[in-house]
Design a protein around this motif. Structure first.
Motif, PDB file in Angstrom:
ATOM      1  N   GLY A 224       0.813  -1.207   0.000  1.00 40.73           N
ATOM      2  CA  GLY A 224       0.000   0.000   0.000  1.00 40.73           C
ATOM      3  C   GLY A 224       0.846   1.257   0.000  1.00 40.73           C
ATOM      4  N   SER A 225       2.100   1.133   0.419  1.00 40.93           N
ATOM      5  CA  SER A 225       3.113   2.197   0.377  1.00 40.93           C
ATOM      6  C   SER A 225       2.907   3.312   1.391  1.00 40.93           C
ATOM      7  CB  SER A 225       3.225   2.796  -1.031  1.00 40.93           C
ATOM      8  OG  SER A 225       3.630   1.811  -1.950  1.00 40.93           O
ATOM      9  N   ASP A 226       1.728   3.943   1.432  1.00 44.41           N
ATOM     10  CA  ASP A 226       1.495   4.996   2.426  1.00 44.41           C
ATOM     11  C   ASP A 226       0.058   4.910   2.919  1.00 44.41           C
ATOM     12  OD1 ASP A 226      -0.203   6.373   0.563  1.00 44.41           O
ATOM     13  OD2 ASP A 226       1.550   7.354  -0.299  1.00 44.41           O
ATOM     14  N   ARG A 227      -0.237   5.682   3.957  1.00 46.13           N
ATOM     15  CA  ARG A 227      -1.552   5.589   4.606  1.00 46.13           C
ATOM     16  C   ARG A 227      -2.695   5.889   3.639  1.00 46.13           C
ATOM     17  NH1 ARG A 227      -5.836   4.963   6.531  1.00 46.13           N
ATOM     18  NH2 ARG A 227      -6.477   5.094   8.707  1.00 46.13           N
ATOM     19  N   ASP A 228      -2.490   6.866   2.737  1.00 50.16           N
ATOM     20  CA  ASP A 228      -3.549   7.234   1.797  1.00 50.16           C
ATOM     21  C   ASP A 228      -3.877   6.098   0.828  1.00 50.16           C
ATOM     22  OD1 ASP A 228      -3.764   9.731   2.918  1.00 50.16           O
ATOM     23  OD2 ASP A 228      -2.441  10.700   1.463  1.00 50.16           O
ATOM     24  N   HIS A 229      -2.898   5.208   0.603  1.00 49.68           N
ATOM     25  CA  HIS A 229      -3.105   4.103  -0.327  1.00 49.68           C
ATOM     26  C   HIS A 229      -3.215   2.751   0.387  1.00 49.68           C
ATOM     27  CE1 HIS A 229      -1.417   7.292  -2.924  1.00 49.68           C
ATOM     28  NE2 HIS A 229      -2.237   6.785  -3.822  1.00 49.68           N
ATOM     29  N   GLY A 230      -3.466   2.786   1.672  1.00 53.00           N
ATOM     30  CA  GLY A 230      -3.776   1.546   2.393  1.00 53.00           C
ATOM     31  C   GLY A 230      -2.612   0.829   3.022  1.00 53.00           C
ATOM     32  N   SER A 231      -1.524   1.523   3.346  1.00 56.62           N
ATOM     33  CA  SER A 231      -0.372   0.830   3.935  1.00 56.62           C
ATOM     34  C   SER A 231      -0.699   0.209   5.285  1.00 56.62           C
ATOM     35  CB  SER A 231       0.822   1.777   4.069  1.00 56.62           C
ATOM     36  OG  SER A 231       0.579   2.779   5.044  1.00 56.62           O
ATOM     37  N   HIS A 232      -1.723   0.751   5.959  1.00 51.90           N
ATOM     38  CA  HIS A 232      -2.124   0.168   7.243  1.00 51.90           C
ATOM     39  C   HIS A 232      -2.628  -1.262   7.051  1.00 51.90           C
ATOM     40  CE1 HIS A 232      -5.682   1.924   5.421  1.00 51.90           C
ATOM     41  NE2 HIS A 232      -6.453   1.180   6.199  1.00 51.90           N
ATOM     42  N   LYS A 233      -3.147  -1.564   5.868  1.00 51.26           N
ATOM     43  CA  LYS A 233      -3.605  -2.927   5.590  1.00 51.26           C
ATOM     44  C   LYS A 233      -2.408  -3.860   5.399  1.00 51.26           C
ATOM     45  CE  LYS A 233      -7.830  -1.172   3.453  1.00 51.26           C
ATOM     46  NZ  LYS A 233      -8.673  -1.091   2.235  1.00 51.26           N
ATOM     47  N   GLY A 234      -1.392  -3.378   4.660  1.00 49.93           N
ATOM     48  CA  GLY A 234      -0.174  -4.171   4.523  1.00 49.93           C
ATOM     49  C   GLY A 234       0.502  -4.386   5.860  1.00 49.93           C
ATOM     50  N   PHE A 235       0.532  -3.344   6.690  1.00 47.06           N
ATOM     51  CA  PHE A 235       1.090  -3.460   8.033  1.00 47.06           C
ATOM     52  C   PHE A 235       0.314  -4.499   8.839  1.00 47.06           C
ATOM     53  CE2 PHE A 235       1.117  -1.201  12.398  1.00 47.06           C
ATOM     54  CZ  PHE A 235       2.097  -2.050  12.890  1.00 47.06           C
ATOM     55  N   GLY A 236      -1.004  -4.480   8.708  1.00 46.97           N
ATOM     56  CA  GLY A 236      -1.825  -5.453   9.429  1.00 46.97           C
ATOM     57  C   GLY A 236      -1.555  -6.876   8.984  1.00 46.97           C
ATOM     58  N   LEU A 237      -1.454  -7.094   7.665  1.00 44.56           N
ATOM     59  CA  LEU A 237      -1.169  -8.432   7.154  1.00 44.56           C
ATOM     60  C   LEU A 237       0.207  -8.915   7.612  1.00 44.56           C
ATOM     61  CD1 LEU A 237      -2.535  -8.106   3.502  1.00 44.56           C
ATOM     62  CD2 LEU A 237      -3.476  -9.552   5.318  1.00 44.56           C
ATOM     63  N   GLY A 238       1.200  -8.022   7.543  1.00 43.60           N
ATOM     64  CA  GLY A 238       2.535  -8.390   7.994  1.00 43.60           C
ATOM     65  C   GLY A 238       2.558  -8.718   9.471  1.00 43.60           C
ATOM     66  N   SER A 239       1.742  -8.021  10.236  1.00 41.74           N
ATOM     67  CA  SER A 239       1.662  -8.281  11.678  1.00 41.74           C
ATOM     68  C   SER A 239       1.074  -9.659  11.961  1.00 41.74           C
ATOM     69  CB  SER A 239       0.802  -7.204  12.351  1.00 41.74           C
ATOM     70  OG  SER A 239       1.353  -5.916  12.169  1.00 41.74           O
ATOM     71  N   ILE A 240       0.039 -10.031  11.201  1.00 40.66           N
ATOM     72  CA  ILE A 240      -0.554 -11.362  11.361  1.00 40.66           C
ATOM     73  C   ILE A 240       0.493 -12.443  11.116  1.00 40.66           C
ATOM     74  CG2 ILE A 240      -2.180 -13.004  10.316  1.00 40.66           C
ATOM     75  CD1 ILE A 240      -4.020 -10.575   9.775  1.00 40.66           C
ATOM     76  N   VAL A 241       1.263 -12.279  10.046  1.00 40.02           N
ATOM     77  CA  VAL A 241       2.301 -13.260   9.724  1.00 40.02           C
ATOM     78  C   VAL A 241       3.311 -13.345  10.862  1.00 40.02           C
ATOM     79  CG1 VAL A 241       4.193 -13.818   8.152  1.00 40.02           C
ATOM     80  CG2 VAL A 241       2.032 -12.952   7.242  1.00 40.02           C
ATOM     81  N   ASP A 242       3.727 -12.206  11.390  1.00 41.46           N
ATOM     82  CA  ASP A 242       4.736 -12.180  12.448  1.00 41.46           C
ATOM     83  C   ASP A 242       4.221 -12.830  13.728  1.00 41.46           C
ATOM     84  OD1 ASP A 242       7.385 -11.441  13.127  1.00 41.46           O
ATOM     85  OD2 ASP A 242       6.660  -9.695  14.233  1.00 41.46           O
ATOM     86  N   ILE A 243       2.959 -12.580  14.061  1.00 41.57           N
ATOM     87  CA  ILE A 243       2.390 -13.144  15.294  1.00 41.57           C
ATOM     88  C   ILE A 243       2.222 -14.654  15.171  1.00 41.57           C
ATOM     89  CG2 ILE A 243       0.339 -13.171  16.766  1.00 41.57           C
ATOM     90  CD1 ILE A 243       0.050 -10.132  16.037  1.00 41.57           C
ATOM     91  N   LEU A 244       1.685 -15.124  14.033  1.00 46.31           N
ATOM     92  CA  LEU A 244       1.516 -16.569  13.859  1.00 46.31           C
ATOM     93  C   LEU A 244       2.856 -17.290  13.736  1.00 46.31           C
ATOM     94  CD1 LEU A 244      -1.508 -16.720  11.389  1.00 46.31           C
ATOM     95  CD2 LEU A 244      -1.493 -17.409  13.788  1.00 46.31           C
ATOM     96  N   SER A 245       3.806 -16.687  13.015  1.00 46.64           N
ATOM     97  CA  SER A 245       5.096 -17.343  12.787  1.00 46.64           C
ATOM     98  C   SER A 245       6.031 -17.219  13.983  1.00 46.64           C
ATOM     99  CB  SER A 245       5.778 -16.731  11.556  1.00 46.64           C
ATOM    100  OG  SER A 245       5.012 -16.894  10.401  1.00 46.64           O
ATOM    101  N   GLY A 246       6.025 -16.056  14.627  1.00 48.47           N
ATOM    102  CA  GLY A 246       6.996 -15.802  15.684  1.00 48.47           C
ATOM    103  C   GLY A 246       6.446 -15.890  17.091  1.00 48.47           C
ATOM    104  N   VAL A 247       5.434 -15.088  17.400  1.00 51.19           N
ATOM    105  CA  VAL A 247       4.907 -15.065  18.768  1.00 51.19           C
ATOM    106  C   VAL A 247       4.287 -16.405  19.133  1.00 51.19           C
ATOM    107  CG1 VAL A 247       3.324 -13.898  20.346  1.00 51.19           C
ATOM    108  CG2 VAL A 247       4.500 -12.574  18.570  1.00 51.19           C
ATOM    109  N   LEU A 248       3.527 -16.999  18.226  1.00 52.61           N
ATOM    110  CA  LEU A 248       2.848 -18.269  18.517  1.00 52.61           C
ATOM    111  C   LEU A 248       3.826 -19.429  18.648  1.00 52.61           C
ATOM    112  CD1 LEU A 248       0.036 -19.594  18.866  1.00 52.61           C
ATOM    113  CD2 LEU A 248       0.060 -20.045  16.401  1.00 52.61           C
TER     114      LEU A 248
END
Length: 361
Positions: A224-248
């Motif tokens: 998404g690159s920046d907030r206006d183009h949805g980077s918060h969604k990419g950040f959210g997806l990356g966070s899911i991957v990190d939590i399932l792969s690392g924290v869990l």
């Protein structure tokens, strides 16, 4: 230069044997790398071979791991990779997920203490071969800044789903959760070209196109690159991957994930062990008869392929199609490698007393 895939596969296997891997592990690791090159994902193929060797030299990769289950229920498990090659550890975990799915309908495995596992698609496709839906995630070296930040906190953290179809190839979505995978920057560096605006930012948070910008403190941007183009969604997806792969799993996560490059030392006192993965398999017939699903997915593919396009010269591309086209071509004609990669691999050949690579012609 074009190299036959069989030649490149043997070369990679011999390098893994040279660092002490077993025949089984060396063959599997080479298969994962070559699958990336065949599917046109050049950033994750043999171009990374010397990187694995350098990590082995730093004693950050264990060539003879004892991979084991450390926690388990009927449908879930956690695997400790013993610092082994992720190219070997992840297939081990996926095989467990498949076995659980065969018995209980689905299987989910978290992995800790591993390393870079190549393309996520390789592991997800293992499930497709059994008429299952495959799922593969991994966290990675921190190169991506969260939305509104200039600090590297997440990896490119790929996510992959693979679905079995009937008369058509599988539908496979295999993508980084950043605006671009780091390997795309490495390719641009080797070719001496700029990258599109929106992929990276400098230390001050300014958009830049120099693929070397990460070396001077820059960072990759989320999808998404920046907030206006949805980077918060990419950040959210990356966070899911990190939590399932690392924290869990008990692996390192966020900024503590160990870097793939050997000249950077891992963080002191990380909250987990090594790189983490998360893989899963779901039996299609756990939801409906498998053939009915595949027939409907064929219909889905056909309808999307027939969608009206803005430009008559363009067509809708089904996820996985470009990779399949590349694989068909490269099996027949060979795998193209740029000179920098050829030189890198030939240096490995000299070091390990192996025959170097030569043009197919």
């Amino acid at each position: 230069m074009l190299i036959p895939q069989s030649t490149l596969r043997t070369f990679a296997k011999n390098v893994f044997l040279a660092i002490g891997c077993s025949q089984e592990h060396a063959k599997l690791a080479a298969d994962v790398l070559i699958k990336a090159d065949l599917r046109g994902i050049d950033s994750h193929g043999v171009a990374r071979l010397s990187g694995y060797v350098r990590l082995w030299e730093k004693q950050r990769i264990n060539a003879t791991p004892t991979i084991r289950i450390v926690h388990e229920t009927a449908t879930t498990a956690t695997v400790d990779g013993d610092a082994g090659l992720g190219l070997v550890v992840a297939p081990f975990a996926m095989q467990i997920a498949i076995q659980k799915a065969e018995k209980y309908g689905s299987g989910w495995v978290a992995v800790r203490n591993s390393n870079h596992f190549g393309i996520a698609g390789y592991h997800a496709l293992m499930a497709v071969e059994q008429d299952m839906i495959g799922y593969a995630l991994t966290n990675a070296s921190p190169l991506v800044a969260p939305t509104f930040s200039n600090e590297r906190m997440l990896g490119t953290n790929p996510i992959c789903y693979a679905f079995p179809a009937g008369k058509y190839p599988p539908v496979i979505v295999d993508m980084a959760t950043s605006a671009a995978a780091n390997g795309k920057l490495e390719i641009a560096q080797r070719k001496g070209i700029d990258v599109p605006e929106g992929w990276i930012q400098d230390k001050q948070g300014n958009a830049v196109t120099d693929p070397h910008s990460l070396k001077s403190g820059g960072s990759l941007l989320p999808l998404g690159s920046d907030r206006d183009h949805g980077s918060h969604k990419g950040f959210g997806l990356g966070s899911i991957v990190d939590i399932l792969s690392g924290v869990l799993s008990g692996a390192a996560y966020g900024p503590w994930v160990p870097p793939f490059v050997a000249f950077l030392e891992p963080s002191a006192n990380p909250p987990g062990q090594g790189i983490g993965h998360f893989v899963g398999a779901m039996r299609v017939d756990g939801f409906r008869p498998a053939q009915e699903f595949k027939d409907n997915l064929d219909n889905w593919i056909e309808r999307f392929k027939s969608a009206e396009t803005i430009n008559p010269d363009q067509k809708v591309i089904i996820p996985g199609e470009p990779e399949l086209e590349a694989e068909t071509d490269r099996i027949k004609n060979g795998i193209p490698l740029v000179d920098t990669v050829i030189n890198d691999l030939n240096e490995l050949a000299v070091r390990f007393g192996m025959e170097g690579l030569k043009d197919k012609a």
